[in-house]
Design a protein around this motif. Structure first.
Motif, PDB file in Angstrom:
ATOM      1  N   LEU A 109      11.964   0.433  10.391  1.00 42.17           N
ATOM      2  CA  LEU A 109      12.285   1.373   9.240  1.00 42.17           C
ATOM      3  C   LEU A 109      12.284   1.137   7.892  1.00 42.17           C
ATOM      4  O   LEU A 109      11.664   1.656   7.094  1.00 42.17           O
ATOM      5  CB  LEU A 109      13.641   1.988   9.519  1.00 42.17           C
ATOM      6  CG  LEU A 109      13.646   3.067  10.740  1.00 42.17           C
ATOM      7  CD1 LEU A 109      15.184   3.248  11.109  1.00 42.17           C
ATOM      8  CD2 LEU A 109      12.882   4.076  10.555  1.00 42.17           C
ATOM      9  N   LYS A 110      12.488  -0.400   7.740  1.00 41.61           N
ATOM     10  CA  LYS A 110      12.435  -0.968   6.536  1.00 41.61           C
ATOM     11  C   LYS A 110      10.993  -0.959   6.034  1.00 41.61           C
ATOM     12  O   LYS A 110      10.672  -0.658   4.757  1.00 41.61           O
ATOM     13  CB  LYS A 110      12.911  -2.415   6.440  1.00 41.61           C
ATOM     14  CG  LYS A 110      13.024  -3.081   5.135  1.00 41.61           C
ATOM     15  CD  LYS A 110      13.549  -4.397   5.292  1.00 41.61           C
ATOM     16  CE  LYS A 110      13.594  -5.207   3.841  1.00 41.61           C
ATOM     17  NZ  LYS A 110      14.295  -6.472   4.048  1.00 41.61           N
ATOM     18  N   VAL A 111      10.030  -1.496   6.940  1.00 44.66           N
ATOM     19  CA  VAL A 111       8.792  -1.333   6.660  1.00 44.66           C
ATOM     20  C   VAL A 111       7.998  -0.075   6.177  1.00 44.66           C
ATOM     21  O   VAL A 111       7.316   0.171   5.366  1.00 44.66           O
ATOM     22  CB  VAL A 111       7.621  -2.252   7.678  1.00 44.66           C
ATOM     23  CG1 VAL A 111       6.307  -2.025   7.413  1.00 44.66           C
ATOM     24  CG2 VAL A 111       8.187  -3.516   8.021  1.00 44.66           C
ATOM     25  N   ALA A 112       8.514   0.739   7.178  1.00 40.98           N
ATOM     26  CA  ALA A 112       8.024   2.204   7.113  1.00 40.98           C
ATOM     27  C   ALA A 112       8.444   2.842   5.899  1.00 40.98           C
ATOM     28  O   ALA A 112       7.983   3.788   5.521  1.00 40.98           O
ATOM     29  CB  ALA A 112       8.532   3.037   8.380  1.00 40.98           C
ATOM     30  N   SER A 113       9.491   2.300   5.144  1.00 45.13           N
ATOM     31  CA  SER A 113      10.049   2.831   4.003  1.00 45.13           C
ATOM     32  C   SER A 113       9.258   2.489   2.735  1.00 45.13           C
ATOM     33  O   SER A 113       9.658   3.033   1.606  1.00 45.13           O
ATOM     34  CB  SER A 113      11.626   2.668   3.936  1.00 45.13           C
ATOM     35  OG  SER A 113      12.264   3.229   4.834  1.00 45.13           O
ATOM     36  N   LYS A 114       8.376   1.514   2.639  1.00 46.99           N
ATOM     37  CA  LYS A 114       7.711   1.037   1.800  1.00 46.99           C
ATOM     38  C   LYS A 114       6.954   2.364   0.954  1.00 46.99           C
ATOM     39  O   LYS A 114       6.301   2.951   1.750  1.00 46.99           O
ATOM     40  CB  LYS A 114       6.803  -0.269   2.103  1.00 46.99           C
ATOM     41  CG  LYS A 114       7.383  -1.360   2.586  1.00 46.99           C
ATOM     42  CD  LYS A 114       6.291  -2.565   2.947  1.00 46.99           C
ATOM     43  CE  LYS A 114       7.061  -3.817   3.400  1.00 46.99           C
ATOM     44  NZ  LYS A 114       5.735  -4.812   3.610  1.00 46.99           N
ATOM     45  N   LYS A 115       7.044   2.059  -0.429  1.00 46.90           N
ATOM     46  CA  LYS A 115       6.420   3.149  -1.132  1.00 46.90           C
ATOM     47  C   LYS A 115       5.105   2.883  -1.956  1.00 46.90           C
ATOM     48  O   LYS A 115       4.590   3.752  -2.640  1.00 46.90           O
ATOM     49  CB  LYS A 115       7.286   3.900  -2.319  1.00 46.90           C
ATOM     50  CG  LYS A 115       8.812   4.369  -1.441  1.00 46.90           C
ATOM     51  CD  LYS A 115       9.601   5.075  -2.239  1.00 46.90           C
ATOM     52  CE  LYS A 115      10.629   6.065  -1.660  1.00 46.90           C
ATOM     53  NZ  LYS A 115      11.291   5.339  -0.687  1.00 46.90           N
ATOM     54  N   SER A 118      -1.004   0.687  -1.832  1.00 48.93           N
ATOM     55  CA  SER A 118      -2.008  -0.293  -1.462  1.00 48.93           C
ATOM     56  C   SER A 118      -2.634   0.039   0.012  1.00 48.93           C
ATOM     57  O   SER A 118      -1.595   0.672   0.860  1.00 48.93           O
ATOM     58  CB  SER A 118      -1.711  -1.636  -1.773  1.00 48.93           C
ATOM     59  OG  SER A 118      -0.686  -2.098  -0.857  1.00 48.93           O
ATOM     60  N   GLU A 119      -3.634   0.027   0.268  1.00 53.76           N
ATOM     61  CA  GLU A 119      -4.384  -0.125   1.653  1.00 53.76           C
ATOM     62  C   GLU A 119      -3.580  -0.830   2.620  1.00 53.76           C
ATOM     63  O   GLU A 119      -3.306  -0.565   3.536  1.00 53.76           O
ATOM     64  CB  GLU A 119      -5.813  -0.392   1.689  1.00 53.76           C
ATOM     65  CG  GLU A 119      -6.708   0.669   0.957  1.00 53.76           C
ATOM     66  CD  GLU A 119      -6.557   2.152   1.404  1.00 53.76           C
ATOM     67  OE1 GLU A 119      -6.438   2.300   2.724  1.00 53.76           O
ATOM     68  OE2 GLU A 119      -6.032   3.176   0.814  1.00 53.76           O
ATOM     69  N   GLU A 120      -3.378  -2.213   2.418  1.00 45.61           N
ATOM     70  CA  GLU A 120      -2.487  -2.922   3.115  1.00 45.61           C
ATOM     71  C   GLU A 120      -1.082  -2.343   3.292  1.00 45.61           C
ATOM     72  O   GLU A 120      -0.644  -2.538   4.546  1.00 45.61           O
ATOM     73  CB  GLU A 120      -2.272  -4.362   2.445  1.00 45.61           C
ATOM     74  CG  GLU A 120      -1.575  -5.520   3.321  1.00 45.61           C
ATOM     75  CD  GLU A 120      -1.429  -6.882   2.556  1.00 45.61           C
ATOM     76  OE1 GLU A 120      -0.833  -7.705   3.345  1.00 45.61           O
ATOM     77  OE2 GLU A 120      -1.844  -6.861   1.561  1.00 45.61           O
ATOM     78  N   THR A 121      -0.302  -2.013   2.375  1.00 47.36           N
ATOM     79  CA  THR A 121       0.963  -1.308   2.748  1.00 47.36           C
ATOM     80  C   THR A 121       0.782  -0.206   3.451  1.00 47.36           C
ATOM     81  O   THR A 121       1.590   0.144   4.450  1.00 47.36           O
ATOM     82  CB  THR A 121       1.696  -1.033   1.317  1.00 47.36           C
ATOM     83  OG1 THR A 121       1.753  -2.311   0.508  1.00 47.36           O
ATOM     84  CG2 THR A 121       2.969  -0.288   1.607  1.00 47.36           C
ATOM     85  N   LYS A 122      -0.265   0.841   3.362  1.00 50.39           N
ATOM     86  CA  LYS A 122      -0.183   1.865   4.084  1.00 50.39           C
ATOM     87  C   LYS A 122      -0.427   1.296   5.661  1.00 50.39           C
ATOM     88  O   LYS A 122       0.007   2.224   6.459  1.00 50.39           O
ATOM     89  CB  LYS A 122      -1.388   2.752   3.539  1.00 50.39           C
ATOM     90  CG  LYS A 122      -1.369   3.487   2.429  1.00 50.39           C
ATOM     91  CD  LYS A 122      -2.499   4.317   1.800  1.00 50.39           C
ATOM     92  CE  LYS A 122      -2.103   4.925   0.656  1.00 50.39           C
ATOM     93  NZ  LYS A 122      -3.473   5.937   0.316  1.00 50.39           N
ATOM     94  N   LYS A 123      -1.276   0.388   5.823  1.00 51.86           N
ATOM     95  CA  LYS A 123      -1.518  -0.102   7.153  1.00 51.86           C
ATOM     96  C   LYS A 123      -0.297  -0.429   7.842  1.00 51.86           C
ATOM     97  O   LYS A 123       0.261  -0.287   9.178  1.00 51.86           O
ATOM     98  CB  LYS A 123      -2.738  -1.135   7.218  1.00 51.86           C
ATOM     99  CG  LYS A 123      -3.294  -1.427   8.548  1.00 51.86           C
ATOM    100  CD  LYS A 123      -3.764  -0.294   9.312  1.00 51.86           C
ATOM    101  CE  LYS A 123      -4.247  -0.522  10.515  1.00 51.86           C
ATOM    102  NZ  LYS A 123      -4.936   0.735  11.363  1.00 51.86           N
TER     103      LYS A 123
END
Length: 387
Positions: A109-115, A118-123
């Motif tokens: 959930l911590k990763v999924a909450s990133k805002k 960037s394409e890397e974060t979206k992945k």
């Protein structure tokens, strides 16, 4: 690869061999996790099961590593922990103990909450939410473990549109599946997060962007398939009425017509979704009547290439329609409206030769009942409104 092929290829021996290679230093744990995550991703995107992951040495290794990494006070490798959790959930189809889930969910959930956009974060967000969506719906989870985070994730996307389509669909699948054991979520899903409105928009956008004439299945088709499966769970579980539902039913019919002869699996999922909606007494009859659902399924049931699976779903749909229209109400105004709707429906079905169609299935009803282990009435009159 179909489920039978997938299961026959990825046997317990394969997982045991991977574990042996790690033990013999022939394969690093990082590369093993990368490989297994890819297998889990393919399995999840194909909606397949992998029973061979149960009770094997590689699964035991993953569980041990998750526990050890989670218990570290200092120098915790958060990336490794996330990779381990994603790998475990993507491969797993069995029941997970609550204490173990409480270790897995927070880092994801911590990763999924990133805002970040960037394409890397979206992945990263996509993979975390896809893994969370694999938690089986019968698994009861305390709201404190996820609800604030998943609500914020969905609301932020509704405002900023930062997630991929797969990530957003996965977030909703995870939340809708919690309805199975926690009905208190319904007001949040229907009234606060506006599930029907969001699902309608996603279905309509996917219908437009998919090239329906392509022979090879695309990622967008898989995501659309996932939305339809999520809708089936929702229609089966929800109890609140909402004015946004009529647009949702219309969007399902729109998908159904767009798929035509090229995506029979999606057409079948549309019929199943409409069939479940027709059965739910919290859905207004007028909503799915106005959506064009009856016309669409009448078209399908008259197709010369109709297979048993689709025929069965169509018959269940019309059984549900008939049962709903036979329900009498105490309110005189509502009762008059019901009778008018019933007459209108009957006339439409009669005009389309519905009676002849159902009669033609009479000889196959016993076969369909045996095949699906779910009773269809052998009395033809049960499929009509008896006006």
């Amino acid at each position: 690869m179909e489920e039978e092929e997938f299961e026959s290829f990825f046997k317990k021996e394969m997982f045991s061999r991977i574990d042996e290679m790690i033990e013999e230093n022939k394969l690093t744990i990082e590369n093993a996790i990368l490989l297994m995550k890819h297998i889990g991703y393919c399995k999840t995107m194909k909606f397949l099961f992998l029973h061979s992951f149960e009770e094997n040495s590689f699964r035991v290794r993953l569980e041990k590593m998750i526990i050890e990494e989670n218990e570290k006070k200092d120098e915790k490798n958060e990336k490794l922990l996330v990779d381990l959790c994603e790998c475990y959930l993507l491969l797993n189809d069995e029941f997970i103990l609550y204490d173990f889930l409480s270790m897995i969910m927070p880092p994801l959930l911590k990763v999924a909450s990133k805002k970040e956009e960037s394409e890397e974060t979206k992945k990263e967000v996509e993979m975390a939410l896809l893994a969370l969506s694999c938690i089986r719906k019968y698994r009861e989870i305390e709201q404190e473990l996820y609800l604030n985070e998943i609500k914020e994730i969905i609301k932020y996307h509704q405002e900023h549109r930062t997630m991929t389509r797969l990530a957003y669909q996965s977030a909703w699948m995870f939340l809708i599946d919690r309805l199975d054991t926690d009905k208190s979520l319904e007001r949040v899903i229907v009234n606060e997060l506006h599930f029907a409105r969001e699902a309608t928009r996603e279905l309509e956008e996917l219908t437009i962007c998919i090239d329906w004439k392509r022979g090879k299945e695309t990622k967008e088709e898989v995501i659309l398939f996932g939305w339809l499966r999520t809708l089936q769970s929702f229609f089966f579980l929800f109890q609140l009425r909402n004015e946004e539902f009529i647009w949702l039913f219309s969007s399902i019919v729109q998908v159904f017509r767009a798929a035509k002869d090229n995506c029979r699996g999606i057409r079948s999922q549309c019929i199943c979704s409409l069939r479940r909606a027709a059965k739910n007494r919290n859905v207004k009859i007028d909503d799915w009547m106005k959506s064009g659902a009856i016309d669409a399924i009448l078209e399908e049931i008259q197709r010369p290439t109709l297979n048993d699976d689709v025929a069965y779903e169509c018959l269940l749909f019309f059984t549900n329609v008939s049962n709903r229209l036979k329900e009498k109400t105490k309110n005189k105004m509502n009762e008059r409206k019901r009778k008018a709707t019933k007459m209108e429906t009957f006339e439409k079905l009669e005009e389309e030769g519905y009676e002849d169609i159902i009669t033609s299935f009479h000889e196959t009803l016993n076969f369909l009942n045996r095949k699906y282990n779910y009773e269809l009435s052998l009395d033809i009159s049960d499929y009509f409104m008896n006006v």
